[in-house]
Write a protein that holds these residues in place. Sequence first.
Motif, PDB file in Angstrom:
ATOM      1  N   LEU A  91      -6.639   6.957  16.554  1.00  0.00           N
ATOM      2  CA  LEU A  91      -7.175   5.714  15.325  1.00  0.00           C
ATOM      3  C   LEU A  91      -6.971   6.171  14.060  1.00  0.00           C
ATOM      4  N   VAL A  92      -7.667   7.425  13.728  1.00  0.00           N
ATOM      5  CA  VAL A  92      -7.690   7.757  12.224  1.00  0.00           C
ATOM      6  C   VAL A  92      -6.158   7.895  11.846  1.00  0.00           C
ATOM      7  N   GLN A  93      -5.569   8.778  12.721  1.00  0.00           N
ATOM      8  CA  GLN A  93      -4.114   9.126  12.201  1.00  0.00           C
ATOM      9  C   GLN A  93      -3.308   7.705  12.269  1.00  0.00           C
ATOM     10  N   GLN A  94      -3.567   6.858  13.000  1.00  0.00           N
ATOM     11  CA  GLN A  94      -2.698   5.684  12.989  1.00  0.00           C
ATOM     12  C   GLN A  94      -2.743   4.955  11.488  1.00  0.00           C
ATOM     13  N   VAL A  95      -3.704   5.022  10.875  1.00  0.00           N
ATOM     14  CA  VAL A  95      -3.888   4.519   9.476  1.00  0.00           C
ATOM     15  C   VAL A  95      -2.839   4.868   8.641  1.00  0.00           C
ATOM     16  N   ASP A  96      -2.163   6.083   8.755  1.00  0.00           N
ATOM     17  CA  ASP A  96      -1.293   6.597   8.141  1.00  0.00           C
ATOM     18  C   ASP A  96       0.405   5.707   8.167  1.00  0.00           C
ATOM     19  N   VAL A  97       0.238   5.435   9.401  1.00  0.00           N
ATOM     20  CA  VAL A  97       1.406   4.387   9.561  1.00  0.00           C
ATOM     21  C   VAL A  97       1.313   3.162   8.767  1.00  0.00           C
ATOM     22  N   LEU A  98       0.223   2.351   8.863  1.00  0.00           N
ATOM     23  CA  LEU A  98       0.041   1.365   8.044  1.00  0.00           C
ATOM     24  C   LEU A  98       0.066   1.411   6.748  1.00  0.00           C
ATOM     25  N   GLU A  99      -0.203   2.822   6.133  1.00  0.00           N
ATOM     26  CA  GLU A  99      -0.178   2.777   4.703  1.00  0.00           C
ATOM     27  C   GLU A  99       1.329   3.152   4.133  1.00  0.00           C
ATOM     28  N   THR A 100       2.201   3.066   5.234  1.00  0.00           N
ATOM     29  CA  THR A 100       3.771   3.054   4.526  1.00  0.00           C
ATOM     30  C   THR A 100       4.073   1.708   4.182  1.00  0.00           C
ATOM     31  N   MET A 101       3.085   0.708   4.301  1.00  0.00           N
ATOM     32  CA  MET A 101       3.486  -0.423   3.884  1.00  0.00           C
ATOM     33  C   MET A 101       2.828  -0.738   2.447  1.00  0.00           C
ATOM     34  N   THR A 102       3.504  -0.942   1.445  1.00  0.00           N
ATOM     35  CA  THR A 102       2.982  -1.094   0.068  1.00  0.00           C
ATOM     36  C   THR A 102       2.115  -2.283  -0.069  1.00  0.00           C
ATOM     37  N   PRO A 103       1.254  -2.390  -0.877  1.00  0.00           N
ATOM     38  CA  PRO A 103       0.710  -3.499  -1.384  1.00  0.00           C
ATOM     39  C   PRO A 103       1.410  -4.772  -1.616  1.00  0.00           C
ATOM     40  N   GLN A 104       2.520  -4.771  -2.404  1.00  0.00           N
ATOM     41  CA  GLN A 104       3.354  -5.895  -2.870  1.00  0.00           C
ATOM     42  C   GLN A 104       3.983  -6.519  -1.446  1.00  0.00           C
ATOM     43  N   ASP A 105       4.192  -5.531  -0.344  1.00  0.00           N
ATOM     44  CA  ASP A 105       4.539  -5.927   0.744  1.00  0.00           C
ATOM     45  C   ASP A 105       3.766  -6.809   1.623  1.00  0.00           C
ATOM     46  N   PHE A 106       2.507  -6.048   1.615  1.00  0.00           N
ATOM     47  CA  PHE A 106       1.485  -6.910   2.276  1.00  0.00           C
ATOM     48  C   PHE A 106       1.152  -8.035   1.805  1.00  0.00           C
ATOM     49  N   LEU A 107       1.184  -8.242   0.705  1.00  0.00           N
ATOM     50  CA  LEU A 107       0.918  -9.548  -0.197  1.00  0.00           C
ATOM     51  C   LEU A 107       1.783 -10.722   0.266  1.00  0.00           C
ATOM     52  N   GLN A 108       3.160 -10.289   0.701  1.00  0.00           N
ATOM     53  CA  GLN A 108       4.100 -11.338   0.905  1.00  0.00           C
ATOM     54  C   GLN A 108       3.440 -12.354   2.267  1.00  0.00           C
ATOM     55  N   PHE A 109       2.755 -11.758   2.950  1.00  0.00           N
ATOM     56  CA  PHE A 109       2.220 -12.326   4.174  1.00  0.00           C
ATOM     57  C   PHE A 109       0.564 -12.483   4.266  1.00  0.00           C
ATOM     58  N   ARG A 110       0.037 -11.680   3.499  1.00  0.00           N
ATOM     59  CA  ARG A 110      -1.341 -11.652   3.547  1.00  0.00           C
ATOM     60  C   ARG A 110      -1.939 -12.839   3.557  1.00  0.00           C
ATOM     61  N   GLN A 111      -1.824 -13.876   2.831  1.00  0.00           N
ATOM     62  CA  GLN A 111      -2.412 -15.097   2.785  1.00  0.00           C
ATOM     63  C   GLN A 111      -2.078 -16.084   4.145  1.00  0.00           C
ATOM     64  N   ARG A 227      -6.546   0.743  -0.855  1.00  0.00           N
ATOM     65  CA  ARG A 227      -5.454   0.915  -1.550  1.00  0.00           C
ATOM     66  C   ARG A 227      -4.676  -0.477  -1.466  1.00  0.00           C
ATOM     67  N   MET A 228      -4.735  -1.045  -0.524  1.00  0.00           N
ATOM     68  CA  MET A 228      -3.839  -2.227  -0.343  1.00  0.00           C
ATOM     69  C   MET A 228      -4.326  -3.327  -1.329  1.00  0.00           C
ATOM     70  N   ILE A 229      -5.633  -3.596  -0.936  1.00  0.00           N
ATOM     71  CA  ILE A 229      -6.033  -5.070  -1.763  1.00  0.00           C
ATOM     72  C   ILE A 229      -7.055  -4.810  -2.766  1.00  0.00           C
ATOM     73  N   GLY A 230      -7.610  -3.219  -3.113  1.00  0.00           N
ATOM     74  CA  GLY A 230      -8.587  -3.220  -4.248  1.00  0.00           C
ATOM     75  C   GLY A 230      -9.608  -3.981  -3.984  1.00  0.00           C
TER      76      GLY A 230
END
Length: 263
Positions: A91-111, A227-230
């Motif tokens: 579970l801890v290591q899996q966060v590394d995979v999620l962090e390959t997504m940049t904040p700006q890429d996340f913001l494309q669908f966050r809303q 890191r993703m959303i401050g």
Amino acid sequence: MDFGEQGARLTYGGYLQLERLLTSQRLESDPAAHDELLFITIHQVYELWFQQLLHEATAARDAMLDETPGADRLWWAQHLLQRMHVVERVLVQQVDVLETMTPQDFLQFRQTLAPASGFQSVQFRELEFLSGAKDPSFVERFRGLTEVERERLRRRLAEPTLWDAFLRVLARRGLPVGSDAEVTDSVRRAAHDRGGYAEVWALAEALLQHDELAAAWRARHVVMVERMIGTKTGTGGSSGADYLRSRLELRYYPLLWELRSHL
């Protein structure tokens, strides 16, 4: 097991229900954001692991509670707790995979996620309750719970925890558990007499490891969110990283941590 090559009785895809599994990632963004599939996959995998952890933790607790004459199953409880440790490291290591997504890429669908939030994970709360961190207010604060989900949380609040089961183990070994001070003295005795109380000490260490790994996941999670959303508010109405940071001090078994100062 025959997966169909010889007798066609059961196929690999049928056994794992792959058609259902691989079509359950429904993107909400339009046009489709590339990283939304990653986001959904990661969180669905988390829920699968939470289900497995609940399965193992429930069985470990029940093994510790089992008082059937001649059926000392503490070895099984310890084995299952060790398995939980391995999953929790994943579970801890899996966060590394999620962090390959940049904040700006996340913001494309966050809303498009609002008002959904990881804060609403029923299985994660079940795991906290079962581990010993029961908080009835969560049941009332959750929004959008089905009655089945609400009942699951209420059941976890009512049933024994891993800590309750551990105290029963101490009592069966003739160690006092009437107060926090007695529990601390009992576990200290087990620590200094590992020959006589090997299973008790091994279980205490296994519970502490579970607690430590849960804390490591919470710490890793909050850094990822920052890191993703401050400092933005979380999608489910929580305070985002501020709420997650408020949970960093949570300990399932504070007596086992305090014991370290007295060994």
